[in-house]
Design a protein around this motif. Structure first.
Motif, PDB file in Angstrom:
ATOM      1  N   GLU A 177      -7.122  -2.301  10.589  1.00  0.00           N
ATOM      2  CA  GLU A 177      -6.479  -2.037   9.303  1.00  0.00           C
ATOM      3  C   GLU A 177      -4.970  -2.065   9.482  1.00  0.00           C
ATOM      4  O   GLU A 177      -4.473  -2.300  10.571  1.00  0.00           O
ATOM      5  CB  GLU A 177      -6.959  -0.686   8.752  1.00  0.00           C
ATOM      6  N   ARG A 178      -4.266  -1.798   8.377  1.00  0.00           N
ATOM      7  CA  ARG A 178      -2.805  -1.821   8.434  1.00  0.00           C
ATOM      8  C   ARG A 178      -2.253  -0.423   8.250  1.00  0.00           C
ATOM      9  O   ARG A 178      -2.698   0.310   7.375  1.00  0.00           O
ATOM     10  CB  ARG A 178      -2.263  -2.710   7.313  1.00  0.00           C
TER      11      ARG A 178
ATOM     12  N   GLN B 259      -5.351   9.358  10.858  1.00  0.00           N
ATOM     13  CA  GLN B 259      -5.897   9.180   9.513  1.00  0.00           C
ATOM     14  C   GLN B 259      -5.555  10.383   8.645  1.00  0.00           C
ATOM     15  O   GLN B 259      -5.588  11.515   9.093  1.00  0.00           O
ATOM     16  CB  GLN B 259      -7.428   9.040   9.561  1.00  0.00           C
TER      17      GLN B 259
ATOM     18  N   ARG C 200      -0.540  -3.510  12.664  1.00  0.00           N
ATOM     19  CA  ARG C 200      -1.992  -3.535  12.800  1.00  0.00           C
ATOM     20  C   ARG C 200      -2.458  -2.267  13.499  1.00  0.00           C
ATOM     21  O   ARG C 200      -1.875  -1.841  14.488  1.00  0.00           O
ATOM     22  CB  ARG C 200      -2.412  -4.749  13.647  1.00  0.00           C
TER      23      ARG C 200
ATOM     24  N   MET D 152      -9.009   0.220  14.920  1.00  0.00           N
ATOM     25  CA  MET D 152      -9.790   1.443  14.717  1.00  0.00           C
ATOM     26  C   MET D 152     -10.401   1.971  16.019  1.00  0.00           C
ATOM     27  O   MET D 152     -10.717   3.154  16.115  1.00  0.00           O
ATOM     28  CB  MET D 152     -10.927   1.189  13.715  1.00  0.00           C
TER      29      MET D 152
ATOM     30  N   ALA E  68     -13.044  -2.712  13.463  1.00  0.00           N
ATOM     31  CA  ALA E  68     -12.225  -3.033  12.302  1.00  0.00           C
ATOM     32  C   ALA E  68     -10.741  -2.881  12.636  1.00  0.00           C
ATOM     33  O   ALA E  68     -10.355  -2.090  13.484  1.00  0.00           O
ATOM     34  CB  ALA E  68     -12.579  -2.108  11.138  1.00  0.00           C
TER      35      ALA E  68
ATOM     36  N   HIS F  94       0.832  -1.188   0.000  1.00  0.00           N
ATOM     37  CA  HIS F  94       0.000   0.000   0.000  1.00  0.00           C
ATOM     38  C   HIS F  94       0.868   1.239   0.000  1.00  0.00           C
ATOM     39  O   HIS F  94       0.939   1.957   0.966  1.00  0.00           O
ATOM     40  CB  HIS F  94      -0.890  -0.011   1.252  1.00  0.00           C
TER      41      HIS F  94
END
Ligand SMILES: [Zn+2]
Length: 84
Positions: free
Chosen positions: A32-33, A49, A40, A43, A30, A9
């Protein structure tokens, strides 16, 4: 001669601009990476973000595309941006 594929990504590309960045805690289970270190990111715990947006120029209209990228914290976000 541009390489368009990154392993995993990577940074999505120079046409993206940062529209918003913030520390967040979401009411979500959730996971995410982190886009920088691949750790890891839960959330439901404090994380960082970055919201990206770009214009997609189509004949007759311009569409705005948005993407959210998740990081462990601000330092990962800064590292990711510096390697863009
Ligand atoms: Zn990270």
């Amino acid at each position: 001669m541009s390489k368009t594929s990154y392993p995993g990504h990577g940074h999505p590309g120079p046409e993206w601009r940062v529209s918003h960045r913030a520390s967040r805690t979401d009411w979500s289970d959730a996971v995410e990476r982190c886009a920088a270190c691949r750790a890891r990111v839960d959330m439901s715990e404090a994380h960082y973000q970055v919201l990206l947006e770009r214009d997609i120029d189509k004949p007759g209209k311009i569409t705005l595309e948005r993407e959210r990228v998740v990081f462990c914290d601000e330092s990962c976000a800064a590292e990711w941006e510096s390697t863009a």
